[in-house]
Design a protein around this motif. Structure first.
Motif, PDB file in Angstrom:
ATOM      1  N   THR A   1       0.883  -0.504   0.125  1.00  0.00           N
ATOM      2  CA  THR A   1      -0.160   0.088  -0.280  1.00  0.00           C
ATOM      3  C   THR A   1       0.513   1.332   0.361  1.00  0.00           C
ATOM      4  N   ALA A   2       0.987   2.067  -0.525  1.00  0.00           N
ATOM      5  CA  ALA A   2       1.590   3.124  -1.339  1.00  0.00           C
ATOM      6  C   ALA A   2       0.763   4.450   0.061  1.00  0.00           C
ATOM      7  N   GLY A   3       1.923   5.074   0.465  1.00  0.00           N
ATOM      8  CA  GLY A   3       2.049   5.704   1.759  1.00  0.00           C
ATOM      9  C   GLY A   3       1.837   5.107   3.312  1.00  0.00           C
ATOM     10  N   ILE A   4       2.442   4.340   3.404  1.00  0.00           N
ATOM     11  CA  ILE A   4       2.462   3.326   4.309  1.00  0.00           C
ATOM     12  C   ILE A   4       3.641   3.214   4.693  1.00  0.00           C
ATOM     13  N   SER A   5       4.498   3.782   5.501  1.00  0.00           N
ATOM     14  CA  SER A   5       5.412   3.189   6.707  1.00  0.00           C
ATOM     15  C   SER A   5       6.297   3.058   7.852  1.00  0.00           C
ATOM     16  N   PHE A   6       6.896   2.259   7.968  1.00  0.00           N
ATOM     17  CA  PHE A   6       6.897   1.448   9.659  1.00  0.00           C
ATOM     18  C   PHE A   6       7.957   2.625  10.413  1.00  0.00           C
ATOM     19  N   SER A   7       7.829   1.886  11.596  1.00  0.00           N
ATOM     20  CA  SER A   7       8.163   1.795  12.602  1.00  0.00           C
ATOM     21  C   SER A   7       8.549   0.322  13.672  1.00  0.00           C
ATOM     22  N   ASN A   8      10.260   0.326  12.882  1.00  0.00           N
ATOM     23  CA  ASN A   8      10.494  -0.861  13.535  1.00  0.00           C
ATOM     24  C   ASN A   8       9.555  -2.115  13.146  1.00  0.00           C
TER      25      ASN A   8
ATOM     26  N   CYS B   1       7.909  -7.842  21.734  1.00  0.00           N
ATOM     27  CA  CYS B   1       8.008  -6.385  20.593  1.00  0.00           C
ATOM     28  C   CYS B   1       6.875  -5.941  19.531  1.00  0.00           C
ATOM     29  N   THR B   2       6.571  -4.474  19.290  1.00  0.00           N
ATOM     30  CA  THR B   2       5.272  -3.973  18.500  1.00  0.00           C
ATOM     31  C   THR B   2       6.257  -3.359  17.447  1.00  0.00           C
ATOM     32  N   ILE B   3       5.359  -3.307  16.348  1.00  0.00           N
ATOM     33  CA  ILE B   3       5.460  -2.430  15.474  1.00  0.00           C
ATOM     34  C   ILE B   3       4.471  -1.612  14.899  1.00  0.00           C
ATOM     35  N   GLU B   4       5.165  -0.189  14.636  1.00  0.00           N
ATOM     36  CA  GLU B   4       4.253   0.476  14.505  1.00  0.00           C
ATOM     37  C   GLU B   4       3.945   0.915  13.474  1.00  0.00           C
ATOM     38  N   VAL B   5       3.000   1.588  12.693  1.00  0.00           N
ATOM     39  CA  VAL B   5       2.507   1.766  10.948  1.00  0.00           C
ATOM     40  C   VAL B   5       1.847   2.697  10.688  1.00  0.00           C
ATOM     41  N   ASP B   6       2.129   3.616  10.382  1.00  0.00           N
ATOM     42  CA  ASP B   6       2.051   4.839   9.792  1.00  0.00           C
ATOM     43  C   ASP B   6       1.233   5.373   8.308  1.00  0.00           C
ATOM     44  N   VAL B   7       0.206   6.150   8.811  1.00  0.00           N
ATOM     45  CA  VAL B   7      -0.480   6.556   7.280  1.00  0.00           C
ATOM     46  C   VAL B   7       0.264   8.001   7.378  1.00  0.00           C
ATOM     47  N   GLU B   8       0.852   7.892   6.120  1.00  0.00           N
ATOM     48  CA  GLU B   8       1.502   8.993   5.699  1.00  0.00           C
ATOM     49  C   GLU B   8       0.402  10.306   4.790  1.00  0.00           C
ATOM     50  N   SER B   9       0.504  11.363   4.771  1.00  0.00           N
ATOM     51  CA  SER B   9      -0.698  12.316   4.784  1.00  0.00           C
ATOM     52  C   SER B   9      -0.969  12.494   3.436  1.00  0.00           C
ATOM     53  N   GLY B  10       0.066  11.933   2.494  1.00  0.00           N
ATOM     54  CA  GLY B  10      -0.306  11.917   1.217  1.00  0.00           C
ATOM     55  C   GLY B  10      -1.222  10.200   0.660  1.00  0.00           C
ATOM     56  N   ALA B  11      -0.548   9.398   1.186  1.00  0.00           N
ATOM     57  CA  ALA B  11      -1.990   8.459   1.907  1.00  0.00           C
ATOM     58  C   ALA B  11      -3.647   8.522   0.979  1.00  0.00           C
ATOM     59  N   VAL B  12      -3.987   7.662   0.030  1.00  0.00           N
ATOM     60  CA  VAL B  12      -5.288   7.813  -0.746  1.00  0.00           C
ATOM     61  C   VAL B  12      -5.842   6.245  -0.150  1.00  0.00           C
ATOM     62  N   SER B  13      -7.180   7.178   0.299  1.00  0.00           N
ATOM     63  CA  SER B  13      -8.217   6.127   1.260  1.00  0.00           C
ATOM     64  C   SER B  13      -8.286   4.795   0.823  1.00  0.00           C
ATOM     65  N   GLY B  14      -8.828   3.999   1.700  1.00  0.00           N
ATOM     66  CA  GLY B  14      -9.187   2.594   0.783  1.00  0.00           C
ATOM     67  C   GLY B  14      -9.517   1.831   1.448  1.00  0.00           C
ATOM     68  N   VAL B  15     -10.433   0.711   1.229  1.00  0.00           N
ATOM     69  CA  VAL B  15     -10.509  -0.576   1.878  1.00  0.00           C
ATOM     70  C   VAL B  15      -9.414  -1.302   1.655  1.00  0.00           C
ATOM     71  N   GLY B  16      -9.945  -2.378   2.481  1.00  0.00           N
ATOM     72  CA  GLY B  16      -8.904  -3.651   2.386  1.00  0.00           C
ATOM     73  C   GLY B  16      -6.884  -3.920   2.107  1.00  0.00           C
ATOM     74  N   GLN B  17      -6.743  -2.742   2.744  1.00  0.00           N
ATOM     75  CA  GLN B  17      -5.333  -2.473   2.903  1.00  0.00           C
ATOM     76  C   GLN B  17      -5.500  -3.673   4.088  1.00  0.00           C
ATOM     77  N   SER B  18      -3.483  -3.507   3.497  1.00  0.00           N
ATOM     78  CA  SER B  18      -3.008  -5.087   4.431  1.00  0.00           C
ATOM     79  C   SER B  18      -1.388  -5.107   4.740  1.00  0.00           C
ATOM     80  N   VAL B  19      -1.564  -4.957   6.090  1.00  0.00           N
ATOM     81  CA  VAL B  19       0.481  -5.764   6.302  1.00  0.00           C
ATOM     82  C   VAL B  19       0.264  -6.846   6.605  1.00  0.00           C
ATOM     83  N   THR B  20       1.642  -7.447   5.328  1.00  0.00           N
ATOM     84  CA  THR B  20       1.649  -9.054   6.006  1.00  0.00           C
ATOM     85  C   THR B  20       3.237  -8.896   6.601  1.00  0.00           C
ATOM     86  N   LEU B  21       2.908 -10.617   7.653  1.00  0.00           N
ATOM     87  CA  LEU B  21       3.926 -10.644   8.394  1.00  0.00           C
ATOM     88  C   LEU B  21       4.787 -12.085   7.992  1.00  0.00           C
TER      89      LEU B  21
END
Length: 500
Positions: free
Chosen positions: A165-172, A185-205
């Motif tokens: 997904t575009a506009g997504i960044s991670f901390s750790n 341990c914890t992973i932070e998922v950040d939505v950047e200011s330019g991210a486009v709205s939408g459903v069904g986005q995902s993070v794979t682990l």
């Protein structure tokens, strides 16, 4: 898996569930006849520690002969399924035999303890905050946590997060676990200011360790909302566009309106915003005025359909923590709510300019949050979060006077108030209990206040009605959504989420 059976370093045995086909753990002892003559009728009796059984070296029912220098193997089998202490205490067992010097038999008690601990099988559980239905707006985020339970001396496991997904960044996005000193341990998922709205986005682990443990689950789904801590909402005069302020991303979202449906929600283009809160349009629908809580200003923007442009400081002064703004019916006076000093400022309106701003004279305020006027512009109603009341004031030009408690009840940290088109019903959002209160309006009095029945709310802030008064739109700061409800008299029903 480890340990040497001593008190300080017990044997470590992985739990075997009841009914499992896994081979149970065993512990063996060798018993040797160090004498010069045979030991006949050799047997072991007694009850092993709870969870243990034993075999070998004969029983009283089936003794054996242990010749000189020969040995036998006594095997203890651990059958206990529960995790925790499982020490094998040998003092409950006795050895029996007969030899030529003791034809009547001899006994010898066993001694010692095999200290043992049963640990549960290691596993990694994935959790999120929020726990489910993750909806995040631009400038917001959520966390993914990995937790290791069970196991013994588990090697470091590295959990890696990735997304397309575009506009997504991670901390750790590579967090490490082990059973020595890092169980979480914890992973932070950040939505950047330019991210486009939408459903069904995902993070794979994935687990990049070899060998690796399975992750449950190995994917987290979420939605990028068109809103980011939405605060205020208003519709244009013809009801074709809705404008929603986003307190967290300093933007205003515009949506097309069709009945109770908000769609095609995108950034309106508004600029120079700082924690935008309340929003109001002039009656011609040519200017939008936005109260900026972050820098004590009001921004004005030109309106063209759903586009807000040419945004500048309106010139409003005497503001401290402005949270809401409304215009009188003729569009000549703006009233701005200041939570910072419990005042309502009034300003003259000339096109997009606010000038001659002074204290309106409103009193009896306690943490004022929002203001609305009756259809004739003669009475103002102001919500007070500080004491769960609504203040009513008489309106004369830019002056608010004769302010008293309106009588509204059943409020819980009220935010915004709106009247239906005829001015007979008031609807008030309550963020503390996720409700909308409805009250009958009789002049300056609000009475017969009850829960309106609105549902699917999460920290509701702003509320507005369409011009026909048939639909209510409520913004939810708690989950970055907008709820629409059908309006029938004083009841809000058939509420559902809208705005994509």
């Amino acid at each position: 898996a480890g340990g040497n059976g001593t008190l300080g370093n017990p044997y470590q045995v992985q739990q075997v569930q009841v009914g499992s086909t896994s081979t149970p753990s065993t512990l063996t002892y060798t018993i040797r006849n160090n004498g010069q003559v045979p030991a006949t009728s050799f047997s072991i009796d007694g009850t092993a520690s709870q969870g243990w059984s034993y075999s070998g070296c004969g029983t009283q029912q089936a003794p054996i002969t242990l010749n000189a220098t020969e040995s036998c193997t006594l095997t203890f089998t651990l059958n206990k399924a529960n995790a925790g202490n499982a020490d094998l205490v040998l003092s409950s067992l006795t050895i029996h035999w007969i030899d030529q010097d003791s034809p009547s038999g001899q006994t010898q008690g066993m001694s010692g303890t095999a200290y043992t601990n049963i640990y549960i099988a290691p596993s990694i559980a994935i959790t999120t905050n929020p726990a489910n239905n993750i909806i995040v707006g631009a400038g917001e985020g959520f966390t993914i946590s990995a937790g290791l339970t069970g196991g013994y001396n588990v090697a470091a496991q590295t959990i890696h997060a990735a997304t397309t997904t575009a506009g997504i960044s991670f901390s750790n996005n590579d967090c490490a676990l082990n059973s020595q000193n890092s169980y979480h341990c914890t992973i932070e998922v950040d939505v950047e200011s330019g991210a486009v709205s939408g459903v069904g986005q995902s993070v794979t682990l994935s687990n990049s360790t070899t060998p690796s443990m399975t992750l449950t689950p190995n994917m987290v789904t979420f939605e990028i909302s068109a809103f980011s801590w939405p605060y205020g909402i208003t519709l244009n005069s013809v009801g074709t566009f809705a404008f929603i302020t986003n307190n967290n991303s300093d933007t205003i979202t515009q949506c097309s309106v069709n009945g109770g449906i908000l769609s095609n929600c995108t950034d309106s283009g508004a600029t120079i915003l700082s924690k935008p809160s309340g929003i109001s349009l002039n009656s011609a629908g040519s200017f939008a005025f936005i109260a900026n809580y972050g820098n004590n200003t009001v921004t004005q923007c030109s309106i063209n359909g759903g586009i807000l442009s040419n945004c500048t400081n309106s010139g409003a002064t005497a503001l401290l923590g402005p949270r809401a703004i409304t215009l009188n019916p003729t569009g000549t006076i703006a009233f701005i709510v200041n939570i910072g000093n419990n005042t309502i400022v009034q300003c003259s309106v000339n096109g997009g300019t606010l000038s001659n701003c002074t204290n309106s004279g409103a009193t009896a305020l306690s943490g004022p949050r929002a203001i609305t006027l009756n259809p004739t512009g003669t009475i103002a109603f102001i919500t007070n979060q500080g004491n769960n009341t609504v203040t009513q004031c008489s309106v004369s030009g830019g002056t608010l006077s004769s302010c008293t408690n309106s009588g509204a009840t059943t409020l819980s940290t009220p935010r915004t108030i709106v009247l239906n088109p005829t001015g007979t019903i008031a609807f008030i959002t309550n963020i503390a209990n996720n409700t909308v209160t409805q009250c009958s309006v009789n002049g300056s009095t609000l009475s017969s206040c009850t829960n309106s029945g609105a549902t699917t709310l999460s920290a509701p802030y702003g509320i507005t009605l369409n011009s026909a008064g048939s639909f209510a739109f409520i913004v939810n700061g708690g989950d970055d959504t907008v709820t629409q409800c059908s309006v029938s008299g004083n009841a809000l029903s058939n509420c559902s989420r809208t705005g994509t």
